[in-house]
Design a protein around this motif. Sequence first.
Motif, PDB file in Angstrom:
ATOM      1  N   LEU A 182      40.874  28.080  59.002  1.00  0.00           N
ATOM      2  CA  LEU A 182      40.341  29.210  58.230  1.00  0.00           C
ATOM      3  C   LEU A 182      40.414  28.885  56.745  1.00  0.00           C
ATOM      4  O   LEU A 182      41.492  28.709  56.171  1.00  0.00           O
ATOM      5  N   HIS A 183      39.229  28.787  56.132  1.00  0.00           N
ATOM      6  CA  HIS A 183      39.145  28.542  54.681  1.00  0.00           C
ATOM      7  C   HIS A 183      38.658  29.824  54.010  1.00  0.00           C
ATOM      8  O   HIS A 183      37.699  30.442  54.475  1.00  0.00           O
ATOM      9  N   VAL A 184      39.342  30.225  52.937  1.00  0.00           N
ATOM     10  CA  VAL A 184      38.942  31.441  52.223  1.00  0.00           C
ATOM     11  C   VAL A 184      38.292  31.058  50.898  1.00  0.00           C
ATOM     12  O   VAL A 184      38.917  30.426  50.048  1.00  0.00           O
ATOM     13  N   ASP A 185      37.024  31.419  50.769  1.00  0.00           N
ATOM     14  CA  ASP A 185      36.286  31.160  49.533  1.00  0.00           C
ATOM     15  C   ASP A 185      36.469  32.360  48.606  1.00  0.00           C
ATOM     16  O   ASP A 185      35.789  33.374  48.736  1.00  0.00           O
ATOM     17  N   GLY A 186      37.415  32.202  47.677  1.00  0.00           N
ATOM     18  CA  GLY A 186      37.649  33.263  46.692  1.00  0.00           C
ATOM     19  C   GLY A 186      37.207  32.785  45.313  1.00  0.00           C
ATOM     20  O   GLY A 186      37.831  33.125  44.308  1.00  0.00           O
ATOM     21  N   ALA A 187      36.135  31.982  45.298  1.00  0.00           N
ATOM     22  CA  ALA A 187      35.716  31.334  44.047  1.00  0.00           C
ATOM     23  C   ALA A 187      35.594  32.350  42.916  1.00  0.00           C
ATOM     24  O   ALA A 187      36.145  32.169  41.839  1.00  0.00           O
ATOM     25  N   MET A 188      34.876  33.422  43.185  1.00  0.00           N
ATOM     26  CA  MET A 188      34.668  34.409  42.124  1.00  0.00           C
ATOM     27  C   MET A 188      35.772  35.474  42.126  1.00  0.00           C
ATOM     28  O   MET A 188      36.458  35.696  41.131  1.00  0.00           O
ATOM     29  N   ALA A 189      35.960  36.127  43.279  1.00  0.00           N
ATOM     30  CA  ALA A 189      36.818  37.319  43.292  1.00  0.00           C
ATOM     31  C   ALA A 189      38.297  36.994  43.444  1.00  0.00           C
ATOM     32  O   ALA A 189      39.139  37.874  43.268  1.00  0.00           O
ATOM     33  N   GLY A 190      38.609  35.733  43.724  1.00  0.00           N
ATOM     34  CA  GLY A 190      40.015  35.363  43.846  1.00  0.00           C
ATOM     35  C   GLY A 190      40.801  35.696  42.590  1.00  0.00           C
ATOM     36  O   GLY A 190      41.978  36.086  42.653  1.00  0.00           O
ATOM     37  N   SER A 191      40.150  35.591  41.438  1.00  0.00           N
ATOM     38  CA  SER A 191      40.842  35.892  40.169  1.00  0.00           C
ATOM     39  C   SER A 191      41.401  37.312  40.168  1.00  0.00           C
ATOM     40  O   SER A 191      42.447  37.575  39.557  1.00  0.00           O
ATOM     41  N   ALA A 192      40.697  38.215  40.856  1.00  0.00           N
ATOM     42  CA  ALA A 192      41.126  39.623  40.856  1.00  0.00           C
ATOM     43  C   ALA A 192      42.459  39.824  41.564  1.00  0.00           C
ATOM     44  O   ALA A 192      43.074  40.883  41.446  1.00  0.00           O
ATOM     45  N   MET A 193      42.901  38.806  42.306  1.00  0.00           N
ATOM     46  CA  MET A 193      44.153  38.963  43.051  1.00  0.00           C
ATOM     47  C   MET A 193      45.378  38.874  42.135  1.00  0.00           C
ATOM     48  O   MET A 193      46.512  39.034  42.582  1.00  0.00           O
ATOM     49  N   ILE A 194      45.141  38.634  40.829  1.00  0.00           N
ATOM     50  CA  ILE A 194      46.275  38.788  39.901  1.00  0.00           C
ATOM     51  C   ILE A 194      46.588  40.279  39.714  1.00  0.00           C
ATOM     52  O   ILE A 194      47.588  40.621  39.104  1.00  0.00           O
ATOM     53  N   LEU A 195      45.726  41.139  40.252  1.00  0.00           N
ATOM     54  CA  LEU A 195      45.974  42.585  40.187  1.00  0.00           C
ATOM     55  C   LEU A 195      46.559  43.033  41.524  1.00  0.00           C
ATOM     56  O   LEU A 195      45.854  43.020  42.540  1.00  0.00           O
ATOM     57  N   PRO A 196      47.829  43.430  41.549  1.00  0.00           N
ATOM     58  CA  PRO A 196      48.434  43.798  42.841  1.00  0.00           C
ATOM     59  C   PRO A 196      47.614  44.843  43.589  1.00  0.00           C
ATOM     60  O   PRO A 196      47.525  44.802  44.811  1.00  0.00           O
ATOM     61  N   GLU A 197      46.963  45.745  42.863  1.00  0.00           N
ATOM     62  CA  GLU A 197      46.206  46.820  43.536  1.00  0.00           C
ATOM     63  C   GLU A 197      44.940  46.312  44.223  1.00  0.00           C
ATOM     64  O   GLU A 197      44.296  47.050  44.956  1.00  0.00           O
TER      65      GLU A 197
END
Length: 477
Positions: free
Chosen positions: A259-274
Amino acid sequence: MTPDEFRKAGHELIELIADYREQVADMPVRSSAAVGEVLRQMPESAPIEAEPASNVIKDVENLLLPHLTHWQHPSFHAYFPANAELSSVLGDLLSSGLGQLGLNWQSSPPLTEVEQVTCDWLRQALGLSVDWQGVIQDTASTATLVALLCAREKSTGFAQMSDGVRTCGELVVYSSQQAHSSIMKASLLAGFGQNSVRACAVNADFSIDVHALAEMIEQDLAAGRKPCAIVGCTGTTAITAMDDIEQLAQLAEIYNCWLHVDGAMAGSAMILPEMRHLWQGVEQADSIVINPHKWLGTVFDCSVYYVRDVEHLVRVMSTNPSYLQTSADGQAPNYRDWGIPLGRRFRAMKLWWLLRCEGVSGLQQRLRRDIDNARWLAQQIEQAEHWRLIAPVALQTVCIIHEPPHITTAEQLDNHTQSWCEAINSSGEAMLTPATITENDGETRWMVRVSIGALKTERLHIEHLWQVLQKSVAGQL
Ligand SMILES: Cc1ncc(COP(=O)(O)O)c(C=O)c1O
């Protein structure tokens, strides 16, 4: 160029960049250059005699700057935000200026160790567990290729060390109809073949339809094929749809797929815990890619590839020629064995500068501002007559369509969409990206993406954009 000449020209260049950033908001966003306009103004061959740097700087000012499309303009809402923070620009400059090259740990100990540190800082900022280790790749496309090579080798029990894939049966890769083109490209380059790459149907919110995916896998198994990898997306390119990573992880476990997760764009948003609920289940994935060179603000190119099983990655990627062996082998990572290229830039420098000079909380504040702005625009669209949101607004991309009652056919609507979008882009007031989407009614139609997240984009720019949108559909631009 001597160090003294470098110092002089360098000061001038830094001034030029700082002035450019200060003045960019006053320029039309999209370049109005005609194809070949820049090319025609340059000599056909390189100068035989050396020129002073001041000549080059003059050409930058007179020939290049007037023809740029301004990605750092506060009304740049095309594609995705990228290349933003000046702190990261300094890191990039330093990375080149120090002239370092990573071949092994010994060739530049700080190059390796700053990369170790920054990938781990980012891991913590993203809320990922200590099970993950990161390495910087140039782009998400490369990281996904690495992921699929690792998937292939896991499925085939390291066929690359014997007969390759030709005796391994038909291996299949699964992703969604909304997946980025880099997934297909990586699959083809990794030898899967187009007939073995499945684009699964999506749900009403454009996330992958997990039931349809399970059926697809069962059909492949029944036909004697071998499910190999699932690529889930946290933030698809066109509309930022979020695949259900938890459910994909369950399927990956049942069918023994990577399982590969492509968070190229939205992965950055995961610095927001919410926002981390958007990739719930990510801890069960095998690999993840995130592009700090997009919304996070690092300058291009900087994709971080996280894996849980480093040993497997190194086994797939490593070569160990005698001239690269050192006494430090085994004590420090040799990042050449964590990806495709041998020689590696000091890419971590620009991420290190970004994280230190902006701080995680500074980055969080900026991303939250952009999400708020996107929500505000989405509200205006929802409340306005004849405008429609074409997809849920998960983060900072707002996908819109304007459907006036006098337009009755699909073709007229597509023409209308493309023409008001082009009117905005050619006016220089803002820049947006038109794209097609297949909606739940089965119709594929043009819509317009408003991607919010340039460094300087504040609420007033989004309010202005809303005015511009309304003027454009009224033919008043
Ligand atoms: C979801 C997604 N994946 C992959 C990519 C490819 O990124 P890169 O240019 O780093 O290869 C993009 C680029 O827009 C993207 O949006």
